[in-house]
Enzyme design. Structure first.
Site, mmCIF file in Angstrom:
data_model
loop_
_atom_site.group_PDB
_atom_site.id
_atom_site.type_symbol
_atom_site.label_atom_id
_atom_site.label_comp_id
_atom_site.label_asym_id
_atom_site.label_seq_id
_atom_site.Cartn_x
_atom_site.Cartn_y
_atom_site.Cartn_z
ATOM 1 N N GLU A 116 1.328 -1.288 0.278
ATOM 2 C CA GLU A 116 -0.122 -0.126 0.033
ATOM 3 C C GLU A 116 1.266 1.338 -0.009
ATOM 4 O O GLU A 116 0.163 2.580 0.559
ATOM 5 C CB GLU A 116 -0.852 -0.002 1.096
ATOM 6 C CG GLU A 116 -2.122 -1.127 1.134
ATOM 7 C CD GLU A 116 -3.035 -1.716 -0.170
ATOM 8 O OE1 GLU A 116 -2.950 -0.344 -0.882
ATOM 9 O OE2 GLU A 116 -3.663 -2.558 0.671
ATOM 10 N N HIS A 141 -7.770 -2.506 10.230
ATOM 11 C CA HIS A 141 -8.069 -3.275 9.644
ATOM 12 C C HIS A 141 -9.227 -3.749 10.901
ATOM 13 O O HIS A 141 -9.193 -4.483 11.553
ATOM 14 C CB HIS A 141 -8.095 -5.011 9.578
ATOM 15 C CG HIS A 141 -7.324 -4.824 7.786
ATOM 16 N ND1 HIS A 141 -6.743 -6.338 7.071
ATOM 17 C CD2 HIS A 141 -7.109 -3.733 6.686
ATOM 18 C CE1 HIS A 141 -5.542 -5.580 6.617
ATOM 19 N NE2 HIS A 141 -6.134 -4.759 6.162
ATOM 20 N N GLU A 169 -17.383 12.408 22.621
ATOM 21 C CA GLU A 169 -15.640 12.242 22.065
ATOM 22 C C GLU A 169 -15.500 12.861 19.959
ATOM 23 O O GLU A 169 -14.723 13.317 20.005
ATOM 24 C CB GLU A 169 -14.195 11.767 22.664
ATOM 25 C CG GLU A 169 -13.702 11.590 24.365
ATOM 26 C CD GLU A 169 -13.611 13.285 23.963
ATOM 27 O OE1 GLU A 169 -12.221 13.215 23.514
ATOM 28 O OE2 GLU A 169 -13.771 14.383 24.868
ATOM 29 N N HIS A 210 -12.757 -3.538 5.246
ATOM 30 C CA HIS A 210 -11.339 -4.139 4.232
ATOM 31 C C HIS A 210 -10.821 -2.943 5.681
ATOM 32 O O HIS A 210 -10.128 -4.125 6.373
ATOM 33 C CB HIS A 210 -10.805 -3.172 3.387
ATOM 34 C CG HIS A 210 -9.091 -3.823 3.140
ATOM 35 N ND1 HIS A 210 -9.304 -4.061 1.816
ATOM 36 C CD2 HIS A 210 -8.113 -3.517 3.757
ATOM 37 C CE1 HIS A 210 -7.127 -3.860 2.117
ATOM 38 N NE2 HIS A 210 -7.316 -3.594 3.335
HETATM 39 P P1 13P Z 1 1.537 -5.707 2.971
HETATM 40 O O1 13P Z 1 1.065 -6.387 3.928
HETATM 41 O O2 13P Z 1 1.587 -4.863 1.968
HETATM 42 O O3 13P Z 1 1.256 -3.768 4.182
HETATM 43 O O4 13P Z 1 -0.636 -5.123 2.954
HETATM 44 C C1 13P Z 1 -1.631 -5.587 4.223
HETATM 45 C C2 13P Z 1 -2.367 -4.915 3.773
HETATM 46 O O5 13P Z 1 -2.872 -4.408 4.796
HETATM 47 C C3 13P Z 1 -2.912 -4.400 2.450
HETATM 48 O O6 13P Z 1 -4.338 -3.807 2.456
HETATM 49 ZN ZN ZN Z 2 -5.468 -3.847 4.181
#
Ligand code: 13P
Ligand code: ZN
Length: 272
Positions: A116, A141, A169, A210
């Site tokens: 990313e 996440h 908050e 995601h």
């Molecule tokens: P990376 O392992 O490449 O950092 O990817 C993890 C991730 O959360 C992809 O969205």
């Molecule tokens: Zn991710």
């Protein structure tokens, strides 16, 4: 002269990646962090003066060339960074052509920056234009927030209103509200462009089904933002589990009163 592994920057990233993992927000290799380090802050380290490796990146970051970023490696587990920082973190300098990075420290078993990284760099670019103090992009996440992206309409206004009203908050921490892009394939230039366009208006952007991208001037600021958003999502989840009937709500007038006292400017089109 000190070694970079003993720097406060590595210490901060070690601690925060473990905390993110410990919350359950970074399973396996989920999540990534980039932290802009100023050249003058690097003057006193003895082991970062020569380029260890040049690594191509799938992005043209020319206007960031010469900047240094401490970045998590792709594919590495956040639970392990605390024990293997020199393997799972890298200090990179954006090369003059913008299309590669010079590795100055870390990634010592051949690793590369997160998949990313284009989104991180575009995020830094977008935020730096508004706020020269911008230094951190953090992706993770968070469980309750992701769950909400399955059940709620992907409306920035509605999402922000729910999160603002789930704890007092929230509005103080993210008065701009929260941005949302459509579901997209991660790790691409397209998702980076969509995310950074939103970061011009919002401090954080939800990636439906995601996770989230949060930004800040410090590790604490980016983390605190995500923590506050996820806490609101968690309260919402618990409220739903308790039947979802709101007997006492935080009203729009309450939000306006709060903003006035705390000196923040909420996004008015999200209020009634
Ligand atoms: P990376 O392992 O490449 O950092 O990817 C993890 C991730 O959360 C992809 O969205
Ligand atoms: Zn991710």
């Amino acid at each position: 002269m000190t070694k970079f592994i003993d720097s406060p920057f590595v210490e901060e990233v070690k601690k925060i990646t473990f905390r993110l993992y410990d919350h359950g927000w970074d399973e396996r290799n989920g999540g990534n962090v980039s932290y802009r380090i100023l050249e003058e802050e690097l003057a006193n380290f003895s082991d970062i003066n020569e380029v260890k490796r040049n690594i191509p990146i799938d992005f043209d970051g020319k206007d960031l060339s010469g900047m240094y970023f401490l970045v998590t490696a792709t594919g590495r587990y956040f639970k392990n960074i605390i024990d293997f920082p020199e393997r799972d973190l890298g200090l990179v300098r954006i090369a003059d052509d913008g299309k590669s990075v010079d590795l100055m420290w870390g990634y010592n078993d051949g690793a590369s920056p997160t998949s990313e990284f284009p989104t991180h760099l575009m995020g830094h670019q977008a935020k730096l234009k508004q706020k020269p103090s911008q230094r951190v992009v953090m992706h993770c996440h968070p469980t309750n927030l992701i769950a909400m992206t399955f059940t709620q309409k992907l409306s920035e206004r509605e999402f922000s209103r729910i999160l603002w009203k789930m704890q007092t908050e929230s509005l103080v921490v993210f008065p701009e509200g929260i941005g949302i892009i459509p579901w997209m394939v991660p790790g691409t230039i397209d998702i980076g462009e969509a995310t950074s366009a939103k970061l011009k208006d919002f401090p954080a952007v939800i990636w439906p089904q995601h996770g989230i991208f949060g930004t800040g001037s410090t590790i604490d600021e980016a983390y605190g933002l995500i923590e506050t958003i996820e806490k609101a999502a968690q309260i919402w989840t618990i409220v739903q589990a308790q039947g979802g009937v709101i007997q006492q709500e935080i009203t729009d007038q309450d939000l306006k009163d709060l903003a006035k006292v705390f000196g923040v400017s909420p996004r008015l089109e999200f209020l009634e």
